[in-house]
Enzyme design. Sequence first.
Site, short mmCIF file in Angstrom:
data_model
loop_
_atom_site.label_atom_id
_atom_site.label_comp_id
_atom_site.label_asym_id
_atom_site.label_seq_id
_atom_site.Cartn_x
_atom_site.Cartn_y
_atom_site.Cartn_z
N SER A 1 35.40 72.88 53.37
CA SER A 1 35.04 71.73 53.02
C SER A 1 35.90 70.97 51.93
O SER A 1 36.49 71.82 51.35
CB SER A 1 33.62 71.92 52.42
N TYR B 1 28.49 76.79 46.45
CA TYR B 1 28.77 76.19 47.76
C TYR B 1 30.30 75.90 47.77
O TYR B 1 31.19 76.50 48.59
CB TYR B 1 28.09 75.01 48.18
P1 NAP Z 1 23.89 71.55 59.74
O1 NAP Z 1 23.50 70.24 60.51
O2 NAP Z 1 22.97 71.92 58.52
O3 NAP Z 1 23.86 72.73 60.81
C1 NAP Z 1 24.02 74.06 60.36
C2 NAP Z 1 24.02 74.98 61.60
O4 NAP Z 1 24.31 76.23 61.51
C3 NAP Z 1 22.90 74.90 62.43
O5 NAP Z 1 23.12 75.17 63.78
C4 NAP Z 1 21.98 76.25 61.93
O6 NAP Z 1 21.25 76.67 63.10
C5 NAP Z 1 23.12 76.88 61.65
N1 NAP Z 1 23.09 78.12 60.65
C6 NAP Z 1 22.40 77.98 59.49
N2 NAP Z 1 22.50 79.19 58.74
C7 NAP Z 1 22.84 80.14 59.57
C8 NAP Z 1 22.96 81.46 59.81
N3 NAP Z 1 22.62 82.23 58.76
N4 NAP Z 1 23.51 82.06 61.02
C9 NAP Z 1 23.55 81.43 62.09
N5 NAP Z 1 23.65 80.07 61.98
C10 NAP Z 1 23.21 79.44 60.99
O7 NAP Z 1 25.56 71.63 59.29
P2 NAP Z 1 26.70 70.73 59.38
O8 NAP Z 1 26.64 69.55 58.45
O9 NAP Z 1 26.72 70.51 61.08
O10 NAP Z 1 27.78 71.78 58.89
C11 NAP Z 1 28.54 72.61 59.74
C12 NAP Z 1 29.62 73.22 58.94
O11 NAP Z 1 30.39 72.30 58.43
C13 NAP Z 1 29.06 73.96 57.55
O12 NAP Z 1 30.01 75.26 57.54
C14 NAP Z 1 29.19 73.04 56.53
O13 NAP Z 1 29.24 73.70 55.17
C15 NAP Z 1 30.51 72.59 56.84
N6 NAP Z 1 30.65 70.97 56.29
C16 NAP Z 1 29.81 70.16 56.43
C17 NAP Z 1 29.79 68.99 55.84
C18 NAP Z 1 28.97 67.70 56.06
O14 NAP Z 1 28.99 66.82 55.13
N7 NAP Z 1 28.08 67.78 56.91
C19 NAP Z 1 31.18 68.81 54.82
C20 NAP Z 1 31.86 69.89 54.92
C21 NAP Z 1 31.59 70.82 55.30
P3 NAP Z 1 19.50 76.18 63.14
O15 NAP Z 1 19.74 74.91 63.63
O16 NAP Z 1 18.92 77.38 64.00
O17 NAP Z 1 19.03 76.29 61.91
#
Ligand code: NAP
Length: 251
Positions: A146, A160
């Site tokens: 991130s 985080y």
């Molecule tokens: P998201 O929409 O919250 O989706 C999270 C996903 O991870 C969901 O499929 C969830 O499953 C799963 N998950 C959560 N806890 C878990 C666990 N303990 N074991 C296995 N699966 C788990 O997140 P996102 O925004 O797509 O982010 C994805 C990645 O990108 C993350 O690593 C995040 O830190 C990184 N990121 C995101 C952003 C942003 O702005 N969105 C920015 C920088 C980095 P369920 O649906 O079953 O809950």
Amino acid sequence: MPEIADKVAVVTGGSRGIGRAVAMLAARRGWRVCLSYVSDAAAAEAVVAAIADAGGQACAVRADVGAEADVEALFAAADRLGTVAGLVNNAGVVDVAARVEAMGAERLHRMMRVNVVGSLLCAREAVRRMSTRNGGRGGAIVNLSSVAARLGGAGQYVDYAAAKGAIDTFTLGLAREVAEEGIRVNAVAPGIIDTEIHASGGQPDRAWALASQIPMKRPGTADEIAAPVVWLLSDEAAYTTGAVLQVTGGR
Ligand code: NAP
């Protein structure tokens, strides 16, 4: 390395957001996809169905990446689908905005367990299968870092940000550890992406609320992160390892 015909990509957290977009694009590029989720089985099965409708192959496994037995079961399911040649360590969590002085041990352990230990456990299983040292045929690992690792998350989520800093170091170290064994390890560091993760941190409108701080004046989309992730998985990135690619709209 010769092309693997039945190559499988394990995508953690593939039920929604960036993981869903990665799973869909990887399937379009010929990967069989084994995706994990923790709570939303219906959403995960919908991704599997969408991939099948488009002519691909996928499976969904309920697996908490921070639980060792779950991770082993996830990779056992991936083995049944084909040859594991890709891992996208995408599953990640945030918590509500807080200063460090207000963070309890339970929050901190969860932050590290899911975001750091989970990625390391999944990488361990991937390396055991992919490394030519272990008789494997090579592969690629992509970690989701991130922009927070660079900015620090002051006043909101230093925990985080620190976890994502660990991901950057882990990416570099593992890349060097397995570079001679047919495995590449890279990370994508997204900026602010419009997904449900912000709602889980108590700020559903966060992505657009911060648009003015982004040089491009808009948050990114999950598809705009999936594209570089799937590129890093592919042989087009054959000489790229240990890289952390910033995909931030200039932030
Ligand atoms: P998201 O929409 O919250 O989706 C999270 C996903 O991870 C969901 O499929 C969830 O499953 C799963 N998950 C959560 N806890 C878990 C666990 N303990 N074991 C296995 N699966 C788990 O997140 P996102 O925004 O797509 O982010 C994805 C990645 O990108 C993350 O690593 C995040 O830190 C990184 N990121 C995101 C952003 C942003 O702005 N969105 C920015 C920088 C980095 P369920 O649906 O079953 O809950």
